[in-house]
Design a protein around this motif. Structure first.
Motif, PDB file in Angstrom:
ATOM      1  N   PHE A  31     -77.975 -64.468 -28.299  1.00 17.03           N
ATOM      2  CA  PHE A  31     -78.661 -63.418 -29.047  1.00 17.03           C
ATOM      3  C   PHE A  31     -79.485 -62.546 -28.104  1.00 17.03           C
ATOM      4  CE2 PHE A  31     -77.957 -66.826 -32.059  1.00 17.03           C
ATOM      5  CZ  PHE A  31     -77.537 -66.158 -33.196  1.00 17.03           C
ATOM      6  N   PRO A  32     -79.663 -61.244 -28.438  1.00 14.62           N
ATOM      7  CA  PRO A  32     -80.456 -60.375 -27.567  1.00 14.62           C
ATOM      8  C   PRO A  32     -81.960 -60.600 -27.675  1.00 14.62           C
ATOM      9  CG  PRO A  32     -79.609 -59.127 -29.427  1.00 14.62           C
ATOM     10  CD  PRO A  32     -78.996 -60.498 -29.503  1.00 14.62           C
ATOM     11  N   ARG A  33     -82.395 -61.252 -28.760  1.00 15.24           N
ATOM     12  CA  ARG A  33     -83.813 -61.573 -28.900  1.00 15.24           C
ATOM     13  C   ARG A  33     -83.970 -62.793 -29.798  1.00 15.24           C
ATOM     14  NH1 ARG A  33     -86.787 -57.259 -32.960  1.00 15.24           N
ATOM     15  NH2 ARG A  33     -85.400 -57.567 -34.738  1.00 15.24           N
ATOM     16  N   VAL A  34     -85.136 -63.404 -29.689  1.00 16.60           N
ATOM     17  CA  VAL A  34     -85.496 -64.555 -30.506  1.00 16.60           C
ATOM     18  C   VAL A  34     -86.725 -64.158 -31.305  1.00 16.60           C
ATOM     19  CG1 VAL A  34     -86.246 -66.956 -30.460  1.00 16.60           C
ATOM     20  CG2 VAL A  34     -84.620 -66.152 -28.768  1.00 16.60           C
ATOM     21  N   LEU A  35     -86.746 -64.549 -32.576  1.00 16.21           N
ATOM     22  CA  LEU A  35     -87.871 -64.235 -33.450  1.00 16.21           C
ATOM     23  C   LEU A  35     -88.678 -65.491 -33.760  1.00 16.21           C
ATOM     24  CD1 LEU A  35     -86.046 -61.860 -35.963  1.00 16.21           C
ATOM     25  CD2 LEU A  35     -87.429 -61.232 -33.976  1.00 16.21           C
ATOM     26  N   PHE A  36     -89.957 -65.276 -34.059  1.00 20.40           N
ATOM     27  CA  PHE A  36     -90.880 -66.340 -34.431  1.00 20.40           C
ATOM     28  C   PHE A  36     -91.685 -65.832 -35.625  1.00 20.40           C
ATOM     29  CE2 PHE A  36     -90.083 -66.287 -29.953  1.00 20.40           C
ATOM     30  CZ  PHE A  36     -89.886 -67.601 -29.600  1.00 20.40           C
ATOM     31  N   ARG A  37     -91.554 -66.471 -36.799  1.00 18.28           N
ATOM     32  CA  ARG A  37     -92.377 -66.122 -37.971  1.00 18.28           C
ATOM     33  C   ARG A  37     -93.562 -67.082 -37.985  1.00 18.28           C
ATOM     34  NH1 ARG A  37     -90.140 -67.155 -43.106  1.00 18.28           N
ATOM     35  NH2 ARG A  37     -88.858 -68.655 -42.017  1.00 18.28           N
ATOM     36  N   ILE A  38     -94.749 -66.519 -38.011  1.00 14.85           N
ATOM     37  CA  ILE A  38     -95.961 -67.343 -37.919  1.00 14.85           C
ATOM     38  C   ILE A  38     -96.916 -66.924 -39.021  1.00 14.85           C
ATOM     39  CG2 ILE A  38     -97.925 -67.972 -36.462  1.00 14.85           C
ATOM     40  CD1 ILE A  38     -96.138 -67.276 -34.032  1.00 14.85           C
ATOM     41  N   GLY A  39     -97.523 -67.904 -39.670  1.00  8.75           N
ATOM     42  CA  GLY A  39     -98.530 -67.600 -40.679  1.00  8.75           C
ATOM     43  C   GLY A  39     -99.594 -66.685 -40.097  1.00  8.75           C
ATOM     44  N   GLU A  40     -99.897 -65.610 -40.818  1.00  4.53           N
ATOM     45  CA  GLU A  40    -100.826 -64.599 -40.310  1.00  4.53           C
ATOM     46  C   GLU A  40    -102.167 -65.202 -39.883  1.00  4.53           C
ATOM     47  OE1 GLU A  40    -101.729 -60.113 -41.646  1.00  4.53           O
ATOM     48  OE2 GLU A  40    -102.250 -61.612 -43.169  1.00  4.53           O
ATOM     49  N   GLY A  41    -102.644 -66.184 -40.621  1.00  2.00           N
ATOM     50  CA  GLY A  41    -103.923 -66.805 -40.301  1.00  2.00           C
ATOM     51  C   GLY A  41    -103.834 -67.969 -39.330  1.00  2.00           C
ATOM     52  N   ASN A  42    -102.644 -68.283 -38.846  1.00  2.00           N
ATOM     53  CA  ASN A  42    -102.467 -69.399 -37.917  1.00  2.00           C
ATOM     54  C   ASN A  42    -102.714 -68.892 -36.498  1.00  2.00           C
ATOM     55  OD1 ASN A  42    -101.684 -71.609 -36.428  1.00  2.00           O
ATOM     56  ND2 ASN A  42     -99.860 -72.024 -37.647  1.00  2.00           N
ATOM     57  N   LEU A  43    -103.984 -68.712 -36.171  1.00  2.00           N
ATOM     58  CA  LEU A  43    -104.350 -68.125 -34.886  1.00  2.00           C
ATOM     59  C   LEU A  43    -103.943 -68.992 -33.709  1.00  2.00           C
ATOM     60  CD1 LEU A  43    -107.824 -66.643 -35.831  1.00  2.00           C
ATOM     61  CD2 LEU A  43    -105.560 -65.564 -35.913  1.00  2.00           C
ATOM     62  N   ARG A  44    -103.956 -70.287 -33.886  1.00  2.00           N
ATOM     63  CA  ARG A  44    -103.553 -71.198 -32.796  1.00  2.00           C
ATOM     64  C   ARG A  44    -102.088 -70.933 -32.420  1.00  2.00           C
ATOM     65  NH1 ARG A  44    -104.192 -76.225 -35.136  1.00  2.00           N
ATOM     66  NH2 ARG A  44    -106.409 -76.113 -34.737  1.00  2.00           N
ATOM     67  N   SER A  45    -101.209 -70.865 -33.412  1.00  2.00           N
ATOM     68  CA  SER A  45     -99.788 -70.639 -33.122  1.00  2.00           C
ATOM     69  C   SER A  45     -99.546 -69.218 -32.618  1.00  2.00           C
ATOM     70  CB  SER A  45     -98.946 -70.907 -34.368  1.00  2.00           C
ATOM     71  OG  SER A  45     -98.956 -72.279 -34.661  1.00  2.00           O
ATOM     72  N   ARG A  46    -100.285 -68.271 -33.144  1.00  2.00           N
ATOM     73  CA  ARG A  46    -100.125 -66.888 -32.678  1.00  2.00           C
ATOM     74  C   ARG A  46    -100.523 -66.771 -31.210  1.00  2.00           C
ATOM     75  NH1 ARG A  46    -101.993 -62.558 -37.123  1.00  2.00           N
ATOM     76  NH2 ARG A  46    -101.146 -61.243 -35.484  1.00  2.00           N
ATOM     77  N   LYS A  47    -101.633 -67.388 -30.835  1.00  2.00           N
ATOM     78  CA  LYS A  47    -102.057 -67.367 -29.431  1.00  2.00           C
ATOM     79  C   LYS A  47    -101.030 -68.057 -28.548  1.00  2.00           C
ATOM     80  CE  LYS A  47    -107.034 -67.421 -29.612  1.00  2.00           C
ATOM     81  NZ  LYS A  47    -108.215 -68.180 -29.249  1.00  2.00           N
ATOM     82  N   ALA A  48    -100.500 -69.182 -29.025  1.00  2.00           N
ATOM     83  CA  ALA A  48     -99.523 -69.935 -28.237  1.00  2.00           C
ATOM     84  C   ALA A  48     -98.282 -69.093 -27.962  1.00  2.00           C
ATOM     85  CB  ALA A  48     -99.151 -71.235 -28.944  1.00  2.00           C
ATOM     86  N   ILE A  49     -97.786 -68.378 -28.963  1.00  2.00           N
ATOM     87  CA  ILE A  49     -96.574 -67.576 -28.745  1.00  2.00           C
ATOM     88  C   ILE A  49     -96.880 -66.362 -27.878  1.00  2.00           C
ATOM     89  CG2 ILE A  49     -96.529 -66.080 -30.791  1.00  2.00           C
ATOM     90  CD1 ILE A  49     -93.578 -67.985 -29.249  1.00  2.00           C
TER      91      ILE A  49
END
Length: 179
Positions: free
Chosen positions: A121-139
């Protein structure tokens, strides 16, 4: 694309999830602090995790993360077609035992999985809960970029849940993300 490959790094071995992984994986997942920012904040409960586990088995893209030095199951992650666009591939549903937070294991898991997915695939997507700041920072730490305007609204237990979408492209990856 094989959504259940065997992938090996220095500290992690990823292999397909199996039904007999239940006990070891639930031993990791039953920690409420893993889920405190997650939209499904009660996934630590056995009945809620059982549904998650069975869905992961049925979906066919779940991997178990084994900590190579100890041989212990440390967590899990999954490949799935993105429900926002089934022509895209998504990596998600990742969780790790808190003993592995900050050790680089998440980065290694993502590097292995992204490299595998970007071969097809040309890109990979990650859906993250808007309020999940820990996972957002990690990605974001592994090079994920927020895709502006691409959100998914839903609900869990009658509460609204919004997911935001991040991406890592083949160019990002070969250009040094996760190197």
């Amino acid at each position: 694309m094989n959504r259940q490959p065997i992938l090996q790094g220095g500290a992690v071995h990823l292999r397909p999830l199996q039904a007999d992984d239940w006990d070891a994986l639930y031993a990791v997942a039953r920690d409420p602090l893993l889920w405190e920012q997650h939209p499904v904040h009660d996934r630590w409960r056995e009945d809620v995790f059982r549904t998650f586990f069975e869905d992961a088995l049925a979906a066919g893209g779940a991997l178990v993360a084994v900590h190579r030095p100890s041989g212990a199951i440390a967590g899990s992650s999954q490949f799935r077609p993105c429900p926002l666009d089934p022509r895209e591939i998504e990596i998600g549903w990742t969780f790790l035992a808190r003993t592995h937070w900050g050790t680089g294991m998440n980065r290694e898991i993502k590097r292995l999985m992204i490299g595998h997915a970007l071969a097809r695939f040309p890109r990979v997507l990650f859906r993250i809960g808007e309020g999940n700041l820990r996972s957002r920072k990690a990605i974001e730490r592994v090079g994920g970029r927020l895709v502006e305007g691409w959100v998914e609204d839903g609900a869990y237990q009658g509460r609204p849940v919004r997911h935001v979408v991040y991406e890592i492209t083949r160019d990002d990856f070969t250009g040094g993300a996760l190197a």
